[in-house]
Design an enzyme around this catalytic site. Structure first.
Site: not given
Length: 438
Positions: A209, A375, A409
């Protein structure tokens, strides 16, 4: 009568068996020693922070008890779910006030609130990030660490962690960013240490991320000879070229009058609005172009309209908009190929907010959300833009893009079957003979 020794000690193993055991042990050591060191850089909220309060700290007038720890040494400020859960009404306002940043106009930089000192916990170790919140158990690479340990990685020997202060971000050249610059320097020393401890093998950098944007900025700040000497590969998980509508929805929600969820330190009194990282996470024009991301009857907002959007969600009358234009936006627009071998792994096939519709113009209301692919957090076009920016740079030595279907994610670092793929990509990078064309 003499005591009997344990059987394993009182019997001699046959020489062929001893030779076999020695060979297996040697192969295991050889396999482990062949691994390139790995440095993990986690997601936004994963780095733990300690704080201490000096005599200069003044609590909010409504919460005088927040000064109770003044002069009493270090305590865990973030993340401290265990303490918050016991007494959220008392502790959430304190932690929110002590986490907020202020902008020092003289220094031209972000600072802690007066009287608050902070430090990142256990930098260098994979034990330096995580959450004590059961609901966030798998958000901070804990399962990835265990998976890497399962193939021979050992914390502090060939596996390292680089947590960071979630509040800060890189700034444009000529703009001060002391905290992020210190992170860059510490990360460079850690990568050099990891390489030196492993016979000079260059390191594999693995991010998740927001950590990916930090690594990319880090690499582009380091001289190319340094990158070629110390970095074997960059594995970026769940990251595109920056930002997305999810951030816009979060900022718009702060306009409404609804109280934040209980225990939500970052939302209390809009604490995270004071962070430099919030501005850095706004959608990148490189990914979204002029396509509308926020739609109202009167006006649409694209990634090029973020100054106007910030003003519309309550930043008018402050210099935050100017800070975005001068500090954050140039970094976003300057996202470029890191010029080290790179693999991107991202989830797809999950509905992901692509456009927010506030038809009546009330940005504090619940929007109608138009979904696209991604995602659940990062849009597919954001990751595709990464392939355009990095993959088509003629000086980028190697780039591979992997899309994992039906993966969120967080699933990229928590779903067992996906973790196997991630670890295989790291091991492939470690074994790879491709490096730099020099």
């Amino acid at each position: 009568m003499e005591p009997q020794l344990p059987l394993i000690m009182s019997q001699r193993l046959p020489l062929p068996l001893l030779a076999c055991l020695f060979a297996v042990s040697s192969l295991a050591h050889e396999a482990t020693s062949a691994l390139h060191p790995v440095v993990l850089v986690p997601a936004y909220s994963c780095g733990n922070l300690d704080a201490r309060l000096t005599d200069k700290y003044r609590p909010p007038a409504a919460f005088p008890w927040c000064a109770a720890r003044r002069g009493k040494g270090w305590f865990r400020l973030w993340e401290n779910h265990t303490a918050v859960e016991l007494d959220p009404n008392k502790l959430v306002p304190c932690y929110a006030d002590q986490l907020r940043l202020v902008y020092d106009h003289v220094a031209g930089d972000y600072r802690n609130a007066p009287g608050v000192q902070t430090r990142v916990v256990a930098f260098g170790s994979t034990r330096g990030f995580g959450s004590d919140d059961p609901a966030k158990k798998n958000m901070c690479m804990e399962k990835l660490v265990k998976a890497l340990e399962g193939v021979g990685y050992i914390d502090g020997e060939n596996l390292f962690g680089a947590p960071y202060d979630l509040r800060y971000a890189a700034a444009a050249p000529g703009q001060a960013s002391r905290a992020f610059s210190e992170f860059i320097s510490s990360l460079a020393r850690l990568v050099e240490h990891a390489s030196g401890r492993n016979g000079g093998k260059p390191a594999i950098l693995v991010s998740h991320s927001l950590g990916g944007l930090h690594i990319n900025e880090f690499l582009n700040q380091k001289p190319l000879p340094w990158r070629r000497k110390y970095v074997k590969h960059f594995v970026m998980l769940s990251t595109g070229v920056g930002g997305g509508p999810v951030v816009l929805q979060f900022l718009a929600s702060a306009v409404g009058s609804s109280p934040p969820p209980p225990g939500d330190v970052l939302s209390f009194a809009n604490t995270s609005r004071s962070f430099a990282s919030t501005l850095a996470a706004l959608p990148s024009p490189k990914a979204y172009g002029h396509a509308p991301l926020v739609v109202t009857r009167a006006k649409n907002f694209s990634a090029f309209d973020m100054p106007e959007f910030l003003a519309a969600v309550g930043f008018s009358g402050s210099d935050v908009v100017a800070r975005y234009v001068m500090r954050a936006l140039p970094v976003t627009l300057n996202f470029r190929a890191p010029l080290v071998p790179m693999t991107s792994v991202a989830g797809v096939g999950v509905p992901t907010a692509r456009r927010l519709v506030f038809w009546n113009g009330d940005l504090g209301a619940q929007p109608q959300v138009v979904y696209g692919d991604g995602d659940g957090t990062v849009n597919l076009e954001n990751v595709l833009a990464l392939g355009t920016v990095v993959g088509k740079d003629p000086d980028q030595p190697y780039f591979k893009s992997v899309f994992v279907p039906n993966t969120t994610h967080m699933g990229i670092i928590s779903d067992d079957w996906v973790l196997k793929r991630v670890v295989s990509e790291i091991l492939e990078a470690s074994r790879a003979t491709h490096h730099y064309n020099i």
